[in-house]
Design an enzyme around this catalytic site. Structure first.
Site, short mmCIF file in Angstrom:
data_model
loop_
_atom_site.label_atom_id
_atom_site.label_comp_id
_atom_site.label_asym_id
_atom_site.label_seq_id
_atom_site.Cartn_x
_atom_site.Cartn_y
_atom_site.Cartn_z
N LYS A 64 59.00 77.20 -38.98
CA LYS A 64 58.09 76.07 -38.80
C LYS A 64 57.26 75.86 -40.07
O LYS A 64 57.08 76.78 -40.87
CB LYS A 64 57.12 76.36 -37.64
CG LYS A 64 57.73 76.42 -36.26
CD LYS A 64 56.67 76.77 -35.23
CE LYS A 64 57.22 76.87 -33.82
NZ LYS A 64 57.61 75.57 -33.26
N ARG A 96 64.01 78.46 -24.43
CA ARG A 96 65.04 78.27 -23.39
C ARG A 96 66.02 79.43 -23.35
O ARG A 96 66.66 79.67 -22.32
CB ARG A 96 65.75 76.94 -23.62
CG ARG A 96 66.60 76.84 -24.85
CD ARG A 96 66.91 75.40 -25.24
NE ARG A 96 65.70 74.74 -25.72
CZ ARG A 96 65.64 73.45 -26.05
NH1 ARG A 96 66.72 72.69 -25.93
NH2 ARG A 96 64.53 72.92 -26.50
#
Length: 462
Positions: A242, A316
């Site tokens: 990020k 996920r």
């Protein structure tokens, strides 16, 4: 037994006898028609007090403070927890509501929610005001809801150097011990031998071992409720790292875990007649020589293979193993909560958490619960037309579909592949953060949807 607290703090409510000062909660109509205490009315008119929403006017007496006027605005129903502002506006002292066109529970719960402060790392502050809970309010339920919300906020607000996987496990165990629940933990390399390969994959690069936390509480034979929370204690994005700006709030990436623990606290404290199971995969998505890579393919607990097309879509992955594990037992209601996608924020913003389910009755019940307790949420579609997008070219699934469209829906469809046995399943894609101060919360970690879920589960339990 008092509700569990992670961080001990003074009660926002009066706990001892003694004189209390009056608060007159009023609308502009009360001022215009003169339908409040004459002394308070006279002072309000002399001071030009218009009862605007959230305005506070202190009332003097002959030699000391005599009370306060609190403005509700012209439409008080649109701000049900406006009394939270009182907790940050009143001077120290003991107070009570003398008049208010509000329900007792909303009044007290709003005040309590607004009293929240995260002060673990600050010097002691001056004494805060306290409020007498109205006699007709459900004091026990208000206190347990506050405890659940505050637990979620505290966990999210705590920085990762004090809230990594090990610390989260410690809080998990402390909560379980408080309510005499059973806990089991699978950690480190044992995740591989016990078939949690995706949890291990995401967390293996961290200095703190990844782990799967499980809590069981309640009697067999009651409605079975399973809560699964994403516990990414910090997310660098992995090798698909990020930016600094995007990493700034990543201590909150365990907001799903924080929220299911707050909900579990409410359920256990209320002694709801459910068989409760809580599952939290706790990891840190770090960067090291053994970090998982874009292009890797891993087999999940369910047996489905997953191609890694972005290491920043890690939530996920750990939820896939956790949901598959949870789904091995029949359950009446399975709830998963996760700070999963930026797409959910684009769709609904930070304050309105979306949920996904293919159970029409559950969707209706959750929406009704949301309205009943003023805990906003909104249903998003599990549109099966996008299910093809989670397929990969050389694996069963991709963790990051290309194209960048409908990201919150495709994430929910990915998770749906791992839930086949639950009677009802719902996925919440929460933000878990308040970006601006509101009457009932300061800027910082936030509980989302858990009061609505608590209300629904209470009805489910009968």
């Amino acid at each position: 037994m008092a509700p569990f607290q992670f961080i001990e703090r003074p009660s926002p409510f009066n706990t001892s006898a003694g004189k209390t000062l009056p608060i007159f909660a009023v609308t502009p109509a009360h001022i215009d028609t003169g339908s409040i205490d004459p002394i308070a009315l006279d002072w309000a008119r002399k001071a030009g007090f218009k009862a605007e929403s959230g305005a506070v006017l202190l009332i003097p007496s002959a030699d000391h403070l005599g009370g306060a006027l609190f403005g509700l605005g012209s439409r008080p129903s649109e701000a049900p927890f406006l009394t939270g502002k009182l907790a940050r506006s009143l001077p120290p002292g003991k107070w009570h509501i003398e008049t208010a066109p509000l329900t007792a529970n909303r009044l007290a719960l709003g005040y309590g929610l607004g009293s929240y402060r995260f002060e673990r790392y600050r010097s002691p502050r001056p004494e805060a005001p306290t409020l007498m809970i109205p006699a007709d309010a459900d004091a026990g339920d208000i206190k347990r809801q506050l405890a659940g919300v505050f637990l979620a906020r505290d966990l999210i607000n705590t920085p990762t150097n004090d809230m990594g996987p090990e610390a989260l496990e410690s809080v998990f165990r402390a909560l379980a011990a408080h309510y005499k629940a059973d806990v089991s933990v699978i950690s480190g390399e044992a995740l591989l031998t016990q078939n949690f390969p995706l949890v291990h994959t995401v967390g293996r690069a961290s200095a703190e071992a990844p782990r799967l936390l499980e809590l069981r509480w309640g009697k067999k034979g009651h409605r079975k409720v399973t809560l699964v929370g994403k516990g990414v204690c910090f997310d660098t994005g992995g090798l698909d790292i990020k930016t600094a700006a995007s990493m700034h709030l990543m201590k909150k990436d365990m907001g799903g875990a924080a929220n299911v623990l707050g909900l579990a606290l409410m359920i256990m404290d209320a002694k709801l007649k459910v068989e409760l199971r809580v599952i939290v995969p706790a990891v840190e998505n770090s960067i090291s020589s053994n970090a998982f890579r874009p292009g890797d393919i891993y087999r999940s607990r369910k047996g489905l293979t997953v191609q890694i097309d972005n290491t920043d879509a890690e939530g996920r992955l750990i939820l896939a193993d956790a949901l598959a594990y949870a789904d091995q037992e029949k359950t009446d209601l399975m709830v998963d909560m996760a700070t999963l996608t930026g797409a959910a924020r684009v769709a609904l913003g930070p304050d309105l958490p979306p949920f996904f389910t293919d159970d029409e009755d559950l969707a209706r019940d959750l929406f009704e619960a949301s309205l009943t307790v003023d805990d906003p949420l909104w249903r998003m579609p599990l549109y099966m037309g996008y299910d093809k997008d989670v397929s990969a070219r050389i694996a069963d699934l991709t963790n990051a579909p290309s194209g960048g469209m409908a990201g919150s829906i495709t994430a929910a469809l990915f998770l749906k592949r791992f839930v086949t046995n639950a009677k009802s399943w719902v996925h919440f894609d929460i933000y878990a953060w308040a970006q601006s101060e509101r009457p009932h919360s300061p800027v910082g970690g936030e509980a989302q949807a858990i009061r609505a879920l608590y209300h629904h589960i209470g009805r489910l339990a009968g």
